[in-house]
Structures are given as C-alpha cells and as structure tokens.
Design a protein around this motif. Structure first.
Motif, PDB file in Angstrom:
ATOM      1  N   GLN A 114       0.816  -1.205   0.000  1.00  0.00           N
ATOM      2  CA  GLN A 114       0.000   0.000   0.000  1.00  0.00           C
ATOM      3  C   GLN A 114       0.854   1.260   0.000  1.00  0.00           C
ATOM      4  O   GLN A 114       0.371   2.320  -0.398  1.00  0.00           O
ATOM      5  CB  GLN A 114      -0.914   0.012   1.215  1.00  0.00           C
ATOM      6  CG  GLN A 114      -1.941  -1.109   1.226  1.00  0.00           C
ATOM      7  CD  GLN A 114      -2.911  -0.937   2.375  1.00  0.00           C
ATOM      8  OE1 GLN A 114      -3.656   0.031   2.442  1.00  0.00           O
ATOM      9  NE2 GLN A 114      -2.907  -1.891   3.287  1.00  0.00           N
ATOM     10  N   VAL A 115       2.077   1.151   0.487  1.00  0.00           N
ATOM     11  CA  VAL A 115       3.000   2.286   0.521  1.00  0.00           C
ATOM     12  C   VAL A 115       4.303   1.830  -0.129  1.00  0.00           C
ATOM     13  O   VAL A 115       4.895   0.843   0.304  1.00  0.00           O
ATOM     14  CB  VAL A 115       3.249   2.753   1.967  1.00  0.00           C
ATOM     15  CG1 VAL A 115       4.247   3.906   1.992  1.00  0.00           C
ATOM     16  CG2 VAL A 115       1.939   3.157   2.630  1.00  0.00           C
ATOM     17  N   LYS A 116       4.722   2.560  -1.150  1.00  0.00           N
ATOM     18  CA  LYS A 116       5.888   2.126  -1.922  1.00  0.00           C
ATOM     19  C   LYS A 116       6.960   3.194  -1.960  1.00  0.00           C
ATOM     20  O   LYS A 116       6.684   4.357  -2.253  1.00  0.00           O
ATOM     21  CB  LYS A 116       5.487   1.784  -3.354  1.00  0.00           C
ATOM     22  CG  LYS A 116       4.535   0.615  -3.478  1.00  0.00           C
ATOM     23  CD  LYS A 116       4.176   0.356  -4.925  1.00  0.00           C
ATOM     24  CE  LYS A 116       3.164  -0.762  -5.056  1.00  0.00           C
ATOM     25  NZ  LYS A 116       2.767  -0.997  -6.463  1.00  0.00           N
ATOM     26  N   GLN A 117       8.171   2.783  -1.665  1.00  0.00           N
ATOM     27  CA  GLN A 117       9.336   3.628  -1.861  1.00  0.00           C
ATOM     28  C   GLN A 117      10.203   2.902  -2.877  1.00  0.00           C
ATOM     29  O   GLN A 117      10.791   1.878  -2.569  1.00  0.00           O
ATOM     30  CB  GLN A 117      10.096   3.835  -0.541  1.00  0.00           C
ATOM     31  CG  GLN A 117       9.307   4.624   0.466  1.00  0.00           C
ATOM     32  CD  GLN A 117      10.042   4.763   1.782  1.00  0.00           C
ATOM     33  OE1 GLN A 117       9.741   4.073   2.751  1.00  0.00           O
ATOM     34  NE2 GLN A 117      11.007   5.676   1.821  1.00  0.00           N
ATOM     35  N   ASN A 118      10.229   3.404  -4.073  1.00  0.00           N
ATOM     36  CA  ASN A 118      10.834   2.669  -5.179  1.00  0.00           C
ATOM     37  C   ASN A 118      12.348   2.818  -5.261  1.00  0.00           C
ATOM     38  O   ASN A 118      12.991   2.075  -6.009  1.00  0.00           O
ATOM     39  CB  ASN A 118      10.199   3.093  -6.497  1.00  0.00           C
ATOM     40  CG  ASN A 118       8.744   2.646  -6.577  1.00  0.00           C
ATOM     41  OD1 ASN A 118       8.411   1.535  -6.191  1.00  0.00           O
ATOM     42  ND2 ASN A 118       7.885   3.522  -7.065  1.00  0.00           N
ATOM     43  N   SER A 119      12.904   3.756  -4.507  1.00  0.00           N
ATOM     44  CA  SER A 119      14.356   3.925  -4.526  1.00  0.00           C
ATOM     45  C   SER A 119      14.946   3.350  -3.245  1.00  0.00           C
ATOM     46  O   SER A 119      14.776   3.921  -2.182  1.00  0.00           O
ATOM     47  CB  SER A 119      14.720   5.401  -4.630  1.00  0.00           C
ATOM     48  OG  SER A 119      14.247   5.945  -5.833  1.00  0.00           O
ATOM     49  N   PRO A 120      15.676   2.233  -3.329  1.00  0.00           N
ATOM     50  CA  PRO A 120      16.262   1.655  -2.107  1.00  0.00           C
ATOM     51  C   PRO A 120      17.351   2.539  -1.513  1.00  0.00           C
ATOM     52  O   PRO A 120      17.567   2.512  -0.304  1.00  0.00           O
ATOM     53  CB  PRO A 120      16.859   0.328  -2.586  1.00  0.00           C
ATOM     54  CG  PRO A 120      16.232   0.063  -3.898  1.00  0.00           C
ATOM     55  CD  PRO A 120      15.887   1.390  -4.494  1.00  0.00           C
ATOM     56  N   SER A 121      18.015   3.325  -2.363  1.00  0.00           N
ATOM     57  CA  SER A 121      19.083   4.170  -1.842  1.00  0.00           C
ATOM     58  C   SER A 121      19.212   5.441  -2.658  1.00  0.00           C
ATOM     59  O   SER A 121      18.773   5.519  -3.815  1.00  0.00           O
ATOM     60  CB  SER A 121      20.413   3.413  -1.823  1.00  0.00           C
ATOM     61  OG  SER A 121      20.827   3.107  -3.138  1.00  0.00           O
ATOM     62  N   LEU A 122      19.831   6.439  -2.018  1.00  0.00           N
ATOM     63  CA  LEU A 122      20.029   7.740  -2.649  1.00  0.00           C
ATOM     64  C   LEU A 122      21.317   8.314  -2.098  1.00  0.00           C
ATOM     65  O   LEU A 122      21.544   8.296  -0.884  1.00  0.00           O
ATOM     66  CB  LEU A 122      18.846   8.660  -2.323  1.00  0.00           C
ATOM     67  CG  LEU A 122      18.923  10.113  -2.776  1.00  0.00           C
ATOM     68  CD1 LEU A 122      18.862  10.186  -4.291  1.00  0.00           C
ATOM     69  CD2 LEU A 122      17.786  10.926  -2.167  1.00  0.00           C
ATOM     70  N   SER A 123      22.145   8.850  -2.990  1.00  0.00           N
ATOM     71  CA  SER A 123      23.393   9.473  -2.566  1.00  0.00           C
ATOM     72  C   SER A 123      23.390  10.937  -2.976  1.00  0.00           C
ATOM     73  O   SER A 123      23.094  11.266  -4.126  1.00  0.00           O
ATOM     74  CB  SER A 123      24.583   8.740  -3.200  1.00  0.00           C
ATOM     75  OG  SER A 123      25.796   9.251  -2.714  1.00  0.00           O
TER      76      SER A 123
END
Lengths: 115, 113
Positions: B3-12
């Motif tokens: 129901q809640v999605k964060q499509n980027s596992p990481s960010l620099s």
C-alpha cells in the motif's frame, strides 16, 4: 525520549521453541503495537492493542499472539518459532486520536534469530 | 500488495545539496502521512508528518509535499548534512481504533561530505 523498553534486546533460539518478547512503556499511552522489520519490506504490523485485553491483528499476524494485561506491558509470543520469524521486532506506542498526528514512538528493537 | 511504496532503495547526495525522497501510496483512505528516520541499531524516530487536508508541511530543513490526486508524497531535505545519512521510511496512517500505520520499504540516504 518516550519511555519504551524492550526485552530481551537480542535472542537466539532454535526452531520449535516458544519465545516471548516484552514491551514496557512508562507513558501511559493507550495504544501499543508490534512491528517486524525485514530487508525489502520495511516495518510490518504484527498486532496492536487499543487497551487492556483489547488487541487486534495486523498484516503479518500468523504465528504470533499477543497479550496485554496491564496498560504498560504488551507481550508478543511466538508459540513455536520458525526461521522465517528471524527479524528485528519493534514495539511502538501512540497517543489518542486527535492528539498529535498519529506518530508512533518506537522502542530500540529486539533482534531475534531462529536457528 | 504494497500500500506504501518507496521505489528507490538508496540515494546518494552531496553535502549542502537537496535530498528528495519519494513515496507512493494506493489507499485513498489514509488520514496522515509521516516520515520516520532510522539509524542502525536504533528504533525509528518520527521526523515530519502531513495530514490529508494539506499539501505541504515544513519543519526547518525538512519539507513534506503531498499530491493526493497522484497519491504521491515526497520529503525534501535542504541543505543535506552528513548527519542526515540514515534510512527514511515513508508511512501512512489510517485511524480505525488505533493508528494502524503502513510503512514503505525505506530509502537509505547517503550524504557525502
């Protein structure tokens, strides 16, 4: 910091054994929750409580039971632990509806390893 | 079904620049949207929230934007600092006798000095 204590903080056990994790709060909040954290899944709700002896299931409740005999204590029990229950377990509390914004206050977590 | 999605596992991100973390949700019944920050070996801590009747909430360096029509929210951190390096969880809360909060999988933010 919210007064939430989880015990034990670390536990290693064998498949098939019962395990109980304890959450103790000193905030007198009505609502208490148990979550598990796993890579790729974030935090998933196992069970929650909205008062003494009042509990309900979350999205991943199979294999878990809970009890709340006092406002301050919320117990999570794995009747017969399995390797799939290896995880980090977090207890959380929240205030009443209309107070705050629904934010949860978390304990420091209990790391459980089932061999 | 998430129901809640964060499509980027990481960010620099470089120190001093803006960090933008994104989140999508599917359930239009959510009342509150929250961001939590988590350091290793600690419990998540609340960072900022927004109710479903608003489209922006700001707290110091942190701003959350909500686009209800797109079912999308984002967290902006300006300027980013090395101490912001952590896992950020997007969450949505539905009040039905308890704040049953659904979390995304998290985005690990690295802020390089």
């Amino acid at each position: 910091d919210a007064g939430i204590t989880q015990s034990p903080r670390h536990k290693v056990t064998e498949t098939g054994t019962p395990v109980t994790l304890r959450c103790h709060q000193t905030e007198n909040h009505r609502y208490m929750y148990w979550y598990r954290q796993d890579p790729g899944h974030g935090l998933r709700l196992i069970h929650y409580s909205y008062g003494v002896k009042d509990t309900d299931k979350g999205e991943v409740s199979d294999g878990y039971s809970v009890s709340r005999s006092k406002t301050e204590d919320f117990l999570l029990t794995l009747e017969s632990a399995t390797s799939s229950q290896t995880s980090v377990y977090f207890c959380a509390i929240s205030e009443e509806e209309g107070v705050g914004t629904g934010e949860l206050f978390f304990g420091e977590g209990s790391r459980l390893t089932v061999l | 079904d998430q129901q809640v999605k964060q499509n980027s596992p990481s960010l620099s991100v470089q120190e001093g620049r803006i960090s933008i973390l994104n989140c999508d949700y599917t359930n239009s019944m959510f009342d509150y949207f929250l961001w939590y920050k988590k350091y290793p070996a600690e419990g998540p801590t609340f960072l900022i929230s927004i109710s479903s009747i608003k489209d922006k909430n700001e707290d110091g360096r942190f701003t959350v934007f909500l686009n209800k029509s797109a079912k999308h929210l984002s967290l902006h951190i300006v300027p980013s600092q090395p101490g912001d390096s952590a896992v950020y969880f997007c969450a949505a809360s539905d009040w039905t006798g308890g704040f049953k909060t659904i979390f995304g999988a998290g985005t690990r933010l690295f802020v390089k000095a």
